[in-house]
Design an enzyme around this catalytic site. Structure first.
Site, PDB file in Angstrom:
ATOM      1  N   LYS A   1      -9.492  -4.005  11.925  1.00 35.34           N
ATOM      2  CA  LYS A   1      -8.286  -3.391  12.648  1.00 35.34           C
ATOM      3  C   LYS A   1      -8.326  -4.422  13.885  1.00 35.34           C
ATOM      4  CE  LYS A   1      -6.118  -0.863   9.863  1.00 35.34           C
ATOM      5  NZ  LYS A   1      -4.684  -1.574   9.269  1.00 35.34           N
TER       6      LYS A   1
ATOM      7  N   ASP B   1       2.408  -1.419  -4.511  1.00 34.78           N
ATOM      8  CA  ASP B   1       1.295  -0.919  -4.693  1.00 34.78           C
ATOM      9  C   ASP B   1       0.499  -1.511  -6.218  1.00 34.78           C
ATOM     10  OD1 ASP B   1      -1.281   0.444  -4.259  1.00 34.78           O
ATOM     11  OD2 ASP B   1      -0.385   2.008  -3.138  1.00 34.78           O
ATOM     12  N   ILE B   2      -0.615  -1.359  -6.275  1.00 36.06           N
ATOM     13  CA  ILE B   2      -1.258  -1.827  -7.520  1.00 36.06           C
ATOM     14  C   ILE B   2      -1.418  -0.386  -8.462  1.00 36.06           C
ATOM     15  CG2 ILE B   2      -2.301  -3.661  -6.529  1.00 36.06           C
ATOM     16  CD1 ILE B   2      -5.137  -2.129  -6.478  1.00 36.06           C
TER      17      ILE B   2
ATOM     18  N   GLY C   1       0.032   5.189  -0.427  1.00 35.81           N
ATOM     19  CA  GLY C   1      -1.300   5.868   0.264  1.00 35.81           C
ATOM     20  C   GLY C   1      -0.412   6.773   1.174  1.00 35.81           C
ATOM     21  N   GLN C   2      -1.046   7.199   2.361  1.00 30.71           N
ATOM     22  CA  GLN C   2      -0.453   8.587   2.926  1.00 30.71           C
ATOM     23  C   GLN C   2       1.023   8.357   3.452  1.00 30.71           C
ATOM     24  OE1 GLN C   2      -2.695   9.521   6.581  1.00 30.71           O
ATOM     25  NE2 GLN C   2      -1.915  11.593   6.624  1.00 30.71           N
TER      26      GLN C   2
ATOM     27  N   TYR D   1     -13.776  -0.917   9.245  1.00 27.25           N
ATOM     28  CA  TYR D   1     -12.340  -0.648   9.299  1.00 27.25           C
ATOM     29  C   TYR D   1     -12.072  -0.987  10.696  1.00 27.25           C
ATOM     30  CZ  TYR D   1      -8.205   2.565   9.877  1.00 27.25           C
ATOM     31  OH  TYR D   1      -7.093   3.221   9.989  1.00 27.25           O
TER      32      TYR D   1
ATOM     33  N   GLY E   1       0.949  -1.256   0.044  1.00 27.66           N
ATOM     34  CA  GLY E   1       0.061  -0.103   0.046  1.00 27.66           C
ATOM     35  C   GLY E   1       0.740   1.296  -0.050  1.00 27.66           C
ATOM     36  N   GLY E   2       1.822   1.136  -0.853  1.00 26.15           N
ATOM     37  CA  GLY E   2       3.175   2.337  -0.480  1.00 26.15           C
ATOM     38  C   GLY E   2       2.626   3.478  -1.256  1.00 26.15           C
TER      39      GLY E   2
ATOM     40  N   ASP F   1       0.033  -7.126  -5.252  1.00 27.95           N
ATOM     41  CA  ASP F   1      -1.310  -7.185  -5.046  1.00 27.95           C
ATOM     42  C   ASP F   1      -1.496  -8.136  -3.766  1.00 27.95           C
ATOM     43  OD1 ASP F   1      -4.167  -7.607  -4.867  1.00 27.95           O
ATOM     44  OD2 ASP F   1      -4.519  -8.324  -6.649  1.00 27.95           O
TER      45      ASP F   1
HETATM   46  N1  SER Z   1      -7.020   8.354  10.034  1.00 26.96           N
HETATM   47  C1  SER Z   1      -7.882   7.063  10.196  1.00 26.96           C
HETATM   48  C2  SER Z   1      -9.487   7.194   9.827  1.00 26.96           C
HETATM   49  O1  SER Z   1      -9.904   8.557   9.960  1.00 26.96           O
HETATM   50  C3  SER Z   1      -8.006   6.679  11.798  1.00 26.96           C
HETATM   51  O2  SER Z   1      -7.048   5.845  11.773  1.00 26.96           O
HETATM   52  O3  SER Z   1     -10.085   6.441   9.232  1.00 26.96           O
END
Ligand code: SER
Length: 360
Positions: free
Chosen positions: A181, A70-71, A47-48, A177, A44-45, A88
């Site tokens: 987690k 990443d993809i 991403g943020q 989410y 997931g490189g 992937d």
């Molecule tokens: N930044 C994340 C979110 O808002 C929380 O870990 O989903």
């Protein structure tokens, strides 16, 4: 003095940004030669957190030791800054091939759908956040890798104590989410106890950086800088008094790296809360108004308000501070100063120049 001398020998750079707690720890870190540095895969490189994480780890271990994946098709800048490959996380064999061919030692598993976007596509969130994690964990077990998986303040829910939220307490989140987690935390701990997997997990608060996050509930704390500096206005989707834990990206990535190199005997658990500060949209806007005096923020809460209302307001990370010496560096004032400079220099001014150039 001796330490200084060793560091000055210049055989290997000291690890950037890492507090060396003892002289022997420093000597251990720098006396191993470059070949014994870990080979790291980041999923997931794009991403943020990925590109900045790669930067930090490459400065510590060398460019070739950190593979970003990443993809997504990468930009020239990404490709020119170090190894980048397609990966992937839903393809177990593909991941296996990467681990073998690149002789991977650590996986930093960032791939995930965040809280708000996860609610919009639950089946996809289940696949990416749960099935993808299963692949990574199983792979890490088979090849004896050290694996880092971020968790979140979103792993807590309306039944959890919110101010402060301790490391071990009721969780029961209400987003997919959060559920994914908590599942990740538990399966990682299970693999650790059952198979000896070197699983490491930090629960991050909202992370603030100029690389935008995608689809989280804490995203307002990034978006406000872009809108405020470009237009002087911002419409916030949370109420002004919604307090959430937050952290500047440099602190976040430093905590990740310090945690990853902590000797296992110091870790009393495999999942730790970490944070730096807590603030509300109103408090952030007041600080930002020091740089944008005419700033006008309006509030129009949407479904993300419900998510935020079930999350911790203040995160208790005292166990991370006690066990492996976590210390944040950036408070609200410093964070706003850095973000204003970064967004102004690297986005607003460039966009204005681009606009002027295209008009002329
Ligand atoms: N930044 C994340 C979110 O808002 C929380 O870990 O989903």
């Amino acid at each position: 003095m001796i330490l200084k001398k060793i560091l000055n020998v210049g055989v290997i750079r000291p690890l950037r940004g890492i507090k060396l707690q003892t002289q022997s720890q420093a000597i251990r870190l720098i006396s191993c030669d470059r070949k014994s540095y870990p080979k790291i895969l980041i999923t997931g490189g794009l991403g943020q957190l990925g590109t900045e994480c790669a930067k930090l780890l490459r400065s510590a271990y060398g460019e070739e030791h950190v593979i970003l994946s990443d993809i997504i098709k990468p930009s020239d800048e990404i490709v020119n800054s170090g190894p980048y490959i397609f990966a992937d996380i839903l393809d177990f064999k593909g991941l296996q091939k990467i681990v073998v061919n690149h002789r991977i030692d650590w996986i930093i598993h960032f791939s995930a759908l965040l809280s708000a976007i996860g609610e919009q596509n639950v089946p996809l969130a289940v696949r990416v956040n749960i099935e993808g994690l299963h692949n990574v964990i199983e792979l890490a077990k088979q090849y004896k890798l050290r694996v880092f998986v971020p968790s979140t303040i979103g792993a807590f829910g309306p039944d959890s104590p919110r101010n402060p939220t301790p490391n071990v307490t009721i969780q029961r989140p209400r987003t997919i989410y959060g559920v994914s987690k908590v599942h990740g935390e538990l399966i990682g701990e299970y693999y650790h106890h059952k198979f000896g997997l070197d699983f490491r997990c930090l629960r991050f608060p909202g992370v603030i950086s100029s690389d935008p996050p995608g689809g989280g509930t804490t995203d307002y704390a990034v978006a406000i800088f872009f809108d405020a500096l470009k237009t002087g206005k911002y419409e916030c989707y949370l109420k002004p008094d919604t307090r959430l834990p937050m952290m500047y990206i440099d602190d976040c990535l430093r905590s990740l790296h310090e945690f990853m190199i902590t000797p296992p005997e110091k870790l009393k658990r495999r999942v730790y809360n970490v944070t730096a500060m807590s603030f509300t949209p109103e408090e952030l806007a007041n600080e930002l108004a020091n740089y944008v005096p005419e700033l006008h923020v309006s509030y129009k809460p949407d479904t993300r308000q419900l998510i935020a209302d079930s999350w911790p307001q203040v995160f208790d990370d005292s166990e991370a501070r006690r066990d492996w010496g976590w210390e944040h560096k950036y408070d609200l004032k410093k964070l706003v100063e850095l973000m204003v400079n970064d967004v102004m220099e690297n986005y607003v001014k460039k966009e204005r120049k681009h606009y002027t150039d295209s008009v002329v």
